[in-house]
Each structure stands twice: as C-alpha cells, then as structure tokens.
Motif scaffolding. Structure first.
Motif, PDB file in Angstrom:
ATOM      1  N   MET A 140       0.830  -1.202   0.000  1.00  0.00           N
ATOM      2  CA  MET A 140       0.000   0.000   0.000  1.00  0.00           C
ATOM      3  C   MET A 140       0.869   1.257   0.000  1.00  0.00           C
ATOM      4  SD  MET A 140      -2.904  -1.244   2.741  1.00  0.00           S
ATOM      5  CE  MET A 140      -3.717   0.355   2.829  1.00  0.00           C
ATOM      6  N   PHE A 141       1.916   1.268   0.807  1.00  0.00           N
ATOM      7  CA  PHE A 141       2.848   2.397   0.859  1.00  0.00           C
ATOM      8  C   PHE A 141       3.491   2.614  -0.513  1.00  0.00           C
ATOM      9  CE2 PHE A 141       7.493   2.931   1.051  1.00  0.00           C
ATOM     10  CZ  PHE A 141       7.570   4.271   1.396  1.00  0.00           C
ATOM     11  N   ILE A 156       2.867   5.128  -7.452  1.00  0.00           N
ATOM     12  CA  ILE A 156       1.792   5.178  -8.448  1.00  0.00           C
ATOM     13  C   ILE A 156       0.859   6.361  -8.188  1.00  0.00           C
ATOM     14  CG2 ILE A 156      -0.163   3.952  -9.481  1.00  0.00           C
ATOM     15  CD1 ILE A 156       1.310   1.317  -8.739  1.00  0.00           C
ATOM     16  N   ILE A 157       0.263   6.427  -7.000  1.00  0.00           N
ATOM     17  CA  ILE A 157      -0.754   7.448  -6.729  1.00  0.00           C
ATOM     18  C   ILE A 157      -0.155   8.851  -6.773  1.00  0.00           C
ATOM     19  CG2 ILE A 157      -2.408   8.326  -5.041  1.00  0.00           C
ATOM     20  CD1 ILE A 157      -2.723   5.364  -4.073  1.00  0.00           C
ATOM     21  N   TRP A 158       0.914   9.095  -6.013  1.00  0.00           N
ATOM     22  CA  TRP A 158       1.470  10.444  -5.943  1.00  0.00           C
ATOM     23  C   TRP A 158       2.014  10.912  -7.291  1.00  0.00           C
ATOM     24  CZ3 TRP A 158       0.932  14.971  -4.545  1.00  0.00           C
ATOM     25  CH2 TRP A 158       1.963  15.899  -4.496  1.00  0.00           C
ATOM     26  N   PRO A 159       2.811  10.127  -8.027  1.00  0.00           N
ATOM     27  CA  PRO A 159       3.262  10.602  -9.342  1.00  0.00           C
ATOM     28  C   PRO A 159       2.094  10.911 -10.290  1.00  0.00           C
ATOM     29  CG  PRO A 159       4.600   8.750  -8.654  1.00  0.00           C
ATOM     30  CD  PRO A 159       3.459   8.864  -7.660  1.00  0.00           C
ATOM     31  N   ALA A 160       1.046  10.102 -10.248  1.00  0.00           N
ATOM     32  CA  ALA A 160      -0.121  10.363 -11.100  1.00  0.00           C
ATOM     33  C   ALA A 160      -0.847  11.630 -10.648  1.00  0.00           C
ATOM     34  CB  ALA A 160      -1.068   9.163 -11.076  1.00  0.00           C
ATOM     35  N   GLN A 161      -1.007  11.798  -9.350  1.00  0.00           N
ATOM     36  CA  GLN A 161      -1.716  12.971  -8.845  1.00  0.00           C
ATOM     37  C   GLN A 161      -0.962  14.265  -9.129  1.00  0.00           C
ATOM     38  OE1 GLN A 161      -4.718  13.449  -7.822  1.00  0.00           O
ATOM     39  NE2 GLN A 161      -5.314  11.304  -7.777  1.00  0.00           N
ATOM     40  N   LYS A 162       0.349  14.224  -9.129  1.00  0.00           N
ATOM     41  CA  LYS A 162       1.112  15.426  -9.480  1.00  0.00           C
ATOM     42  C   LYS A 162       0.745  15.895 -10.881  1.00  0.00           C
ATOM     43  CE  LYS A 162       5.286  13.944  -8.346  1.00  0.00           C
ATOM     44  NZ  LYS A 162       6.742  13.922  -8.078  1.00  0.00           N
ATOM     45  N   GLU A 183       4.114  19.708 -14.893  1.00  0.00           N
ATOM     46  CA  GLU A 183       3.545  19.889 -16.224  1.00  0.00           C
ATOM     47  C   GLU A 183       3.221  18.541 -16.852  1.00  0.00           C
ATOM     48  OE1 GLU A 183       4.974  22.355 -19.718  1.00  0.00           O
ATOM     49  OE2 GLU A 183       5.635  23.544 -17.986  1.00  0.00           O
ATOM     50  N   ALA A 184       2.052  18.475 -17.440  1.00  0.00           N
ATOM     51  CA  ALA A 184       1.624  17.255 -18.125  1.00  0.00           C
ATOM     52  C   ALA A 184       0.610  17.640 -19.198  1.00  0.00           C
ATOM     53  CB  ALA A 184       1.003  16.271 -17.138  1.00  0.00           C
ATOM     54  N   THR A 185       0.649  16.915 -20.296  1.00  0.00           N
ATOM     55  CA  THR A 185      -0.328  17.153 -21.360  1.00  0.00           C
ATOM     56  C   THR A 185      -1.682  16.614 -20.919  1.00  0.00           C
ATOM     57  OG1 THR A 185       0.077  15.021 -22.425  1.00  0.00           O
ATOM     58  CG2 THR A 185       1.498  16.887 -23.103  1.00  0.00           C
ATOM     59  N   ASP A 186      -2.713  16.998 -21.646  1.00  0.00           N
ATOM     60  CA  ASP A 186      -4.046  16.464 -21.346  1.00  0.00           C
ATOM     61  C   ASP A 186      -4.056  14.947 -21.504  1.00  0.00           C
ATOM     62  OD1 ASP A 186      -5.014  18.954 -20.751  1.00  0.00           O
ATOM     63  OD2 ASP A 186      -5.936  19.285 -22.725  1.00  0.00           O
ATOM     64  N   GLU A 187      -3.315  14.452 -22.472  1.00  0.00           N
ATOM     65  CA  GLU A 187      -3.229  12.994 -22.686  1.00  0.00           C
ATOM     66  C   GLU A 187      -2.553  12.308 -21.496  1.00  0.00           C
ATOM     67  OE1 GLU A 187      -0.920   9.916 -25.632  1.00  0.00           O
ATOM     68  OE2 GLU A 187      -1.700  11.772 -26.523  1.00  0.00           O
ATOM     69  N   GLU A 188      -1.477  12.895 -20.978  1.00  0.00           N
ATOM     70  CA  GLU A 188      -0.787  12.325 -19.814  1.00  0.00           C
ATOM     71  C   GLU A 188      -1.686  12.346 -18.578  1.00  0.00           C
ATOM     72  OE1 GLU A 188       3.914  13.327 -20.574  1.00  0.00           O
ATOM     73  OE2 GLU A 188       2.591  14.979 -20.021  1.00  0.00           O
ATOM     74  N   LYS A 189      -2.450  13.421 -18.417  1.00  0.00           N
ATOM     75  CA  LYS A 189      -3.385  13.507 -17.299  1.00  0.00           C
ATOM     76  C   LYS A 189      -4.478  12.449 -17.438  1.00  0.00           C
ATOM     77  CE  LYS A 189      -2.762  18.427 -16.426  1.00  0.00           C
ATOM     78  NZ  LYS A 189      -3.393  19.754 -16.411  1.00  0.00           N
ATOM     79  N   ALA A 190      -4.953  12.264 -18.654  1.00  0.00           N
ATOM     80  CA  ALA A 190      -6.005  11.267 -18.895  1.00  0.00           C
ATOM     81  C   ALA A 190      -5.507   9.855 -18.600  1.00  0.00           C
ATOM     82  CB  ALA A 190      -6.501  11.366 -20.334  1.00  0.00           C
ATOM     83  N   LYS A 191      -4.248   9.566 -18.895  1.00  0.00           N
ATOM     84  CA  LYS A 191      -3.677   8.244 -18.593  1.00  0.00           C
ATOM     85  C   LYS A 191      -3.423   8.091 -17.092  1.00  0.00           C
ATOM     86  CE  LYS A 191      -1.367   7.259 -22.975  1.00  0.00           C
ATOM     87  NZ  LYS A 191      -0.079   7.098 -23.658  1.00  0.00           N
ATOM     88  N   ALA A 192      -3.056   9.175 -16.433  1.00  0.00           N
ATOM     89  CA  ALA A 192      -2.736   9.120 -15.000  1.00  0.00           C
ATOM     90  C   ALA A 192      -3.980   8.909 -14.144  1.00  0.00           C
ATOM     91  CB  ALA A 192      -2.023  10.406 -14.576  1.00  0.00           C
ATOM     92  N   THR A 193      -5.117   9.409 -14.580  1.00  0.00           N
ATOM     93  CA  THR A 193      -6.339   9.344 -13.770  1.00  0.00           C
ATOM     94  C   THR A 193      -6.770   7.916 -13.441  1.00  0.00           C
ATOM     95  OG1 THR A 193      -7.042  11.508 -14.572  1.00  0.00           O
ATOM     96  CG2 THR A 193      -8.749  10.079 -13.639  1.00  0.00           C
ATOM     97  N   PRO A 194      -6.940   7.016 -14.430  1.00  0.00           N
ATOM     98  CA  PRO A 194      -7.342   5.652 -14.051  1.00  0.00           C
ATOM     99  C   PRO A 194      -6.248   4.913 -13.276  1.00  0.00           C
ATOM    100  CG  PRO A 194      -7.003   5.799 -16.425  1.00  0.00           C
ATOM    101  CD  PRO A 194      -6.897   7.192 -15.878  1.00  0.00           C
ATOM    102  N   ARG A 195      -4.985   5.228 -13.566  1.00  0.00           N
ATOM    103  CA  ARG A 195      -3.881   4.591 -12.833  1.00  0.00           C
ATOM    104  C   ARG A 195      -3.953   4.956 -11.351  1.00  0.00           C
ATOM    105  NH1 ARG A 195       1.480   6.467 -15.187  1.00  0.00           N
ATOM    106  NH2 ARG A 195      -0.140   6.914 -16.626  1.00  0.00           N
ATOM    107  N   ALA A 196      -4.173   6.223 -11.062  1.00  0.00           N
ATOM    108  CA  ALA A 196      -4.284   6.662  -9.663  1.00  0.00           C
ATOM    109  C   ALA A 196      -5.501   6.044  -8.999  1.00  0.00           C
ATOM    110  CB  ALA A 196      -4.354   8.186  -9.594  1.00  0.00           C
ATOM    111  N   ILE A 223      -7.098   3.208  -9.754  1.00  0.00           N
ATOM    112  CA  ILE A 223      -6.914   1.765  -9.535  1.00  0.00           C
ATOM    113  C   ILE A 223      -5.998   1.518  -8.333  1.00  0.00           C
ATOM    114  CG2 ILE A 223      -5.878  -0.331 -10.509  1.00  0.00           C
ATOM    115  CD1 ILE A 223      -7.000   0.685 -13.270  1.00  0.00           C
ATOM    116  N   ALA A 224      -4.907   2.271  -8.239  1.00  0.00           N
ATOM    117  CA  ALA A 224      -3.988   2.096  -7.104  1.00  0.00           C
ATOM    118  C   ALA A 224      -4.663   2.489  -5.795  1.00  0.00           C
ATOM    119  CB  ALA A 224      -2.714   2.908  -7.322  1.00  0.00           C
ATOM    120  N   SER A 225      -5.454   3.558  -5.821  1.00  0.00           N
ATOM    121  CA  SER A 225      -6.143   3.996  -4.618  1.00  0.00           C
ATOM    122  C   SER A 225      -7.206   2.983  -4.190  1.00  0.00           C
ATOM    123  CB  SER A 225      -6.790   5.359  -4.856  1.00  0.00           C
ATOM    124  OG  SER A 225      -7.382   5.833  -3.681  1.00  0.00           O
TER     125      SER A 225
END
Length: 190
Positions: A133-134, A140-146, A153-166, A168-170
């Motif tokens: 969990m840690f 996973i969660i913190w890098p995606a949430q940043k 800085e992240a593109t809209d595409e990078e943000k869109a990929k990060a959202t489900p990853r965060a 799922i990990a959460s």
C-alpha cells in the motif's frame, strides 16, 4: 476558544502535551519506553493515512464529477495538494514506525520472512500488505496525482492516462486496507 481551535498547530501541540501528561500519569502501570512511544506514533500516522485514503475514496473521488467546473479548482488547487501531502507522509511514517516496533520487539525478520510462529506470520502478512500500500502511494498514486493536479507539467493525454492509474492504485489500497487491518488487530503481539 475560536482563536485556540482555529490554530491547528496549537491544537496539535496541546494534544501532544496532554498525551505526555497521560503517559507520565500512567507510567507505573503502562511504562513509557521506545516501544510504547512508537506504537502510539504508529497508530497516529496509521489513522491519518487510512483516514485520508477513506476520505479520498468515499468522499472526494465520488463527489468530483458532481462539482461544477468553475468550482473544481478549489479542490484540485487547494484541498487535494494538502490531502496528498499528509497522505503520502503519513504512509511513510506508518510503515517506518511499524517496522521499528517489529524490530525493537525482535520479531521483524521472522514476520517479514514468514518464518515465525503463530501470529508473527499474521503480522508479517499485515506488514507486507502495508508495504504494498505504501509503495502504491509513493510510486503510483502520488506521481499520477502530481500530473492530474497540475503540480508538474503534463499534457491532457498524460493527465487522462494518469487518472485511471491513480484510481486503480487507490482502490487497491482501499481493498487491501481491510485484510491489513485484520492482520494488525488480530496478531496481538504486544
């Protein structure tokens, strides 16, 4: 009173002083040593970590789609960065204080390698679940949430990929918290 309770740091300081007073008052029957202090800290950081995990999963994430677009920045720009600051550091200190307890008590190696007897292996399973969990929080969660929150800085595409990853990990951490609690509470090693 409003001035006192409006100051988070002052309330925490007074709470700490009261906790120390209780420790000293009950020291004859509940000795204060490294182990008892680390157990107390472990509980504090664990409640903070899992409380924020539950807040995110039960309140913030389900509510965000209902928040009008013009108000979302209040959450993503102010509330969420603070939540994730305390969330990730509470995760780290929960794991560190838990490992300290296990090694000071002398069962850390056996618990982590499942070579102990009885409840040592049960607490070991709880320790490994907490470590997973840690790692989810920090890797996973913190890098995606940043990215999602615009901290980096992240593109809209990078943000869109990060959202489900965060998410799922959460949700994985939410799922794992239930057996982890069972292991931690039921082991009764101290």
């Amino acid at each position: 009173m409003a001035k006192l309770f409006g100051n988070l740091h002052l309330v925490l300081a007074i709470g700490l002083v009261l906790a120390i007073a209780v420790m000293m008052a009950f020291a004859p029957s509940a000795p204060v040593d490294v182990n008892s202090v680390f157990r107390w800290l472990h509980l504090f950081f664990g409640v903070l970590w899992i409380g924020l995990l539950y807040y995110l999963n039960f309140v913030q994430v389900p509510t965000m789609p209902k928040v009008p677009a013009e108000l979302k920045k209040g959450v993503t720009g102010y509330i969420a960065p603070n939540v994730f600051f305390f969330f990730r550091w509470a995760a780290l200190f929960t794991v560190l204080t838990g490992l300290t307890i296990a090694f000071v008590d002398g069962y850390g190696h056996q618990a982590l390698t499942f070579t102990g007897e009885g409840n040592v292996n049960l607490i070991g399973l709880g320790m490994w679940i907490a470590i997973v969990m840690f790692l989810n929080v920090w890797l996973i969660i913190w890098p995606a949430q940043k990215k999602i929150l615009g901290i980096i800085e992240a593109t809209d595409e990078e943000k869109a990929k990060a959202t489900p990853r965060a998410l799922i990990a959460s949700r994985t951490n939410l799922l794992l918290s239930l057996p982890m609690f069972y292991c931690m509470v039921s082991a009764n090693l101290g």
